[in-house]
Design a protein around this motif. Sequence first.
Motif, PDB file in Angstrom:
ATOM      1  N   GLU A 233       1.548  -3.478   7.801  1.00 23.39           N
ATOM      2  CA  GLU A 233       3.115  -3.131   7.465  1.00 23.39           C
ATOM      3  C   GLU A 233       3.858  -3.993   6.756  1.00 23.39           C
ATOM      4  O   GLU A 233       3.599  -5.238   7.030  1.00 23.39           O
ATOM      5  N   LYS A 234       4.821  -3.805   5.951  1.00 22.07           N
ATOM      6  CA  LYS A 234       5.631  -4.793   5.406  1.00 22.07           C
ATOM      7  C   LYS A 234       6.660  -5.426   5.909  1.00 22.07           C
ATOM      8  O   LYS A 234       7.298  -6.257   5.437  1.00 22.07           O
ATOM      9  N   GLY A 235       7.101  -4.680   7.241  1.00 19.07           N
ATOM     10  CA  GLY A 235       8.083  -5.467   8.044  1.00 19.07           C
ATOM     11  C   GLY A 235       9.352  -5.301   7.420  1.00 19.07           C
ATOM     12  O   GLY A 235       9.933  -4.266   6.645  1.00 19.07           O
ATOM     13  N   THR A 236      10.024  -6.617   7.298  1.00 19.29           N
ATOM     14  CA  THR A 236      11.479  -6.830   6.575  1.00 19.29           C
ATOM     15  C   THR A 236      11.308  -6.744   4.927  1.00 19.29           C
ATOM     16  O   THR A 236      12.257  -6.681   4.348  1.00 19.29           O
ATOM     17  N   TYR A 237       9.997  -6.689   4.458  1.00 18.94           N
ATOM     18  CA  TYR A 237       9.765  -7.098   3.050  1.00 18.94           C
ATOM     19  C   TYR A 237      10.161  -5.932   2.249  1.00 18.94           C
ATOM     20  O   TYR A 237       9.732  -4.930   2.636  1.00 18.94           O
ATOM     21  N   PRO A 238      10.865  -5.792   1.162  1.00 17.15           N
ATOM     22  CA  PRO A 238      10.882  -4.517   0.357  1.00 17.15           C
ATOM     23  C   PRO A 238       9.527  -4.134  -0.068  1.00 17.15           C
ATOM     24  O   PRO A 238       9.483  -2.869  -0.495  1.00 17.15           O
ATOM     25  N   HIS A 239       8.728  -5.100  -0.544  1.00 13.16           N
ATOM     26  CA  HIS A 239       7.544  -4.773  -1.004  1.00 13.16           C
ATOM     27  C   HIS A 239       6.135  -5.616  -0.457  1.00 13.16           C
ATOM     28  O   HIS A 239       6.251  -6.655  -0.170  1.00 13.16           O
ATOM     29  N   PHE A 240       5.135  -4.968  -0.454  1.00 16.07           N
ATOM     30  CA  PHE A 240       3.996  -5.657  -0.059  1.00 16.07           C
ATOM     31  C   PHE A 240       3.630  -6.923  -0.854  1.00 16.07           C
ATOM     32  O   PHE A 240       3.388  -7.967  -0.496  1.00 16.07           O
ATOM     33  N   MET A 241       4.015  -6.779  -2.237  1.00 17.38           N
ATOM     34  CA  MET A 241       3.701  -7.922  -3.005  1.00 17.38           C
ATOM     35  C   MET A 241       4.128  -9.050  -2.759  1.00 17.38           C
ATOM     36  O   MET A 241       3.637 -10.193  -2.486  1.00 17.38           O
ATOM     37  N   LEU A 242       5.357  -9.101  -2.386  1.00 17.35           N
ATOM     38  CA  LEU A 242       6.264 -10.106  -1.985  1.00 17.35           C
ATOM     39  C   LEU A 242       5.789 -10.720  -0.656  1.00 17.35           C
ATOM     40  O   LEU A 242       5.462 -11.708  -0.408  1.00 17.35           O
ATOM     41  N   LYS A 243       5.559  -9.956   0.326  1.00 18.19           N
ATOM     42  CA  LYS A 243       5.092 -10.279   1.663  1.00 18.19           C
ATOM     43  C   LYS A 243       3.546 -11.116   1.078  1.00 18.19           C
ATOM     44  O   LYS A 243       3.329 -12.088   2.010  1.00 18.19           O
ATOM     45  N   GLU A 244       2.641 -10.580   0.385  1.00 22.12           N
ATOM     46  CA  GLU A 244       1.601 -10.984   0.187  1.00 22.12           C
ATOM     47  C   GLU A 244       1.781 -12.404  -0.497  1.00 22.12           C
ATOM     48  O   GLU A 244       0.685 -13.248   0.036  1.00 22.12           O
TER      49      GLU A 244
END
Length: 357
Positions: free
Chosen positions: A1-12
Amino acid sequence: EKGTYPHFMLKEIDEQPFVIRKIIQEYQDEHDQIKLDPNVRQAMLNCDRVYIIACGTSYHAGLVGKQFMEKLANIPVEVHVASEFSYNMPLISEKPLFIYISQSGETADSRSVLVQTNAKDYPSLTITNAPGSTLSREADYTLHLHAGPEIAVASTKAYTAQLAVLVILAVDTAQAKGIELNFNPMQELAIVANAMEALCDQKEEMEKIAAEYLTVARNCFFIGRSADFFVGLEGALKLKEISYIQAEGFAGGELKHGTIALIEEGTPVIALATQANVNYSIRGNVKEVAARGAYPCIISMRGLDQEGDTFVLPEVHELLTPLVSVIPLQLIAYYAALHRDCDVDKPRNLAKSVTVE
Ligand code: M6R
């Protein structure tokens, strides 16, 4: 899940320092020695040449991996795009080892080569983020990337994980061959993880660069020499795949052989300068494009930086700069796509894993 991130890419992108630390943990034993499947070590020792087969970002990781293996372990390496290799197989050495690099382990182009090399009984190693995947099951050996699920179509943490595992493999081989190295991969990777963390805290600067250089750009060039050239290829792929800006990576010295004709007033040129032996020449290339109207963005490494550079990276071992210099390029691509209202995680026309040839 991406949690508080707007996008998976930024999280990753943000997960990269943790992935590097996880890899250090997974590939180190209690005596601080490299922990690696002894069969993989033996396969590396037995071969007279390594053939790296991969696509896209994984291919770009292979290009850097070749430098690790040749410089550290003294093994000749060829890197091939899988889709070309399968119908245009070069002459193979007497004792080859095929290394398949694939985040998903399901890429059809790479698998098609593996089927062919298996038919010839060539030994094979898959480096993947998915140990249960087809490429992993069908190869003789597997090295796990431990990057955790990568959801965004644009590959980020898998690339840096691939580089980390490749450098560990290269050092392990060098040690097994009795080559004396003045290079402790785990210590150097720990420094890399800290540098990555510092870069992930500088997102605002990357967002500014993306806004300044890429909001209205039609195209963008990435230039670099040596390892910086390979990272430039990756930066260009990231940018084109999610922002749809036409972007290409070039070897700094190759520009004047044709591509420089494309430079117009205001064309953004992102130059990497992290390698001491080519610092002078890449800066010469920047002057050449600037003289023709380009708008250069220079990303240099501390110690090699000069007045006027756009962004200075924290210093890491020169061999490992790709793990660090790629982060601003990932972030610049991310913000460029965001500013242009693109679907960052699911760019048009693309799938996360390409399961057709
Ligand atoms: O799963 P794989 O590593 O085999 O995938 C290879 C390419 O399809 C992949 O790296 C692709 O180029 C990415 N979308 C790039 O960000």
